[in-house]
Write an enzyme that holds these catalytic residues in place. Structure first.
Site, PDB file in Angstrom:
ATOM      1  N   HIS A 116      54.885  -2.923 -27.287  1.00 61.53           N
ATOM      2  CA  HIS A 116      55.594  -1.697 -27.663  1.00 61.53           C
ATOM      3  C   HIS A 116      55.303  -0.522 -26.732  1.00 61.53           C
ATOM      4  CE1 HIS A 116      51.723  -0.621 -29.330  1.00 61.53           C
ATOM      5  NE2 HIS A 116      52.178   0.611 -29.437  1.00 61.53           N
TER       6      HIS A 116
ATOM      7  N   HIS B 116      56.339   4.680 -24.455  1.00 55.35           N
ATOM      8  CA  HIS B 116      56.018   4.218 -25.813  1.00 55.35           C
ATOM      9  C   HIS B 116      57.334   3.945 -26.532  1.00 55.35           C
ATOM     10  CE1 HIS B 116      54.582   4.107 -29.924  1.00 55.35           C
ATOM     11  NE2 HIS B 116      53.357   3.985 -29.435  1.00 55.35           N
TER      12      HIS B 116
END
Length: 173
Positions: free
Chosen positions: A60, A75
């Site tokens: 992620h 992110h």
């Protein structure tokens, strides 16, 4: 001499201010300065030439460090660590040398959107330095310049003054 590094959009989407991120740590710039991107594409690409300095086990989040020093964190989404890798496929490993536009990750927007708090993805300078943002609140395609960064110039120190003796790096998921 400080070099300005152009950061290119890592994924297609809408760029906006960190103020619009519904997460106090990102909106408050506790992790770093930068911008956010609400993705419409699925392939996350290298924002500049450098080395993959970190890759979250869950896929992620990924950081790339430029040869000139600046490190940028991408992110993907909010609270996506809880997906435990579902919806993310890595195409690189930590330590890999990448060129601008190289595929880093693929994000399945449907899988991530179904379980994450938001798809909005902060793109942050996480090393000391300055950020200059390109115009916000617009659609961008991967590869378009979105900001520029400059690494902080180290302060001169004298032997025995303790400057530069300690360093600490903190990374948030």
């Amino acid at each position: 001499m400080t070099v300005e590094l152009i950061v290119h959009a890592p994924i297609d989407g809408w760029i906006c201010s960190l103020d619009e991120v519904p997460d106090a740590a990102f909106a408050g710039r506790m992790v770093g300065e930068g911008l956010a991107l609400d993705p419409t594409g699925m392939t996350v690409r290298a924002p500049f030439d450098g080395v993959v300095s970190s890759l979250a086990r869950t896929g992620h989040a990924i950081s790339v460090r430029a040869d000139a020093g600046p490190e940028v964190l991408i992110h993907l989404g909010l609270e996506t660590v809880a997906l435990n890798g579902a919806g993310f496929t890595a195409h690189v490993a930590e330590g890999a040398r990448v060129m601008t536009g190289d595929p880093l990750l693929t994000m399945d927007l449907e899988v991530v959107a179904a379980s994450a708090k938001s798809l909005i993805s902060p793109i942050l300078l996480v090393s000391p330095g300055e950020v200059r943002l390109s115009p916000l609140n617009r659609l961008v395609e991967a590869g378009e310049p979105i900001m520029s960064v400059r690494a902080a110039t180290p302060a001169a120190s004298t032997p025995g003054d303790g400057a530069g003796a300690l360093a600490r790096t903190v990374r948030a998921p």
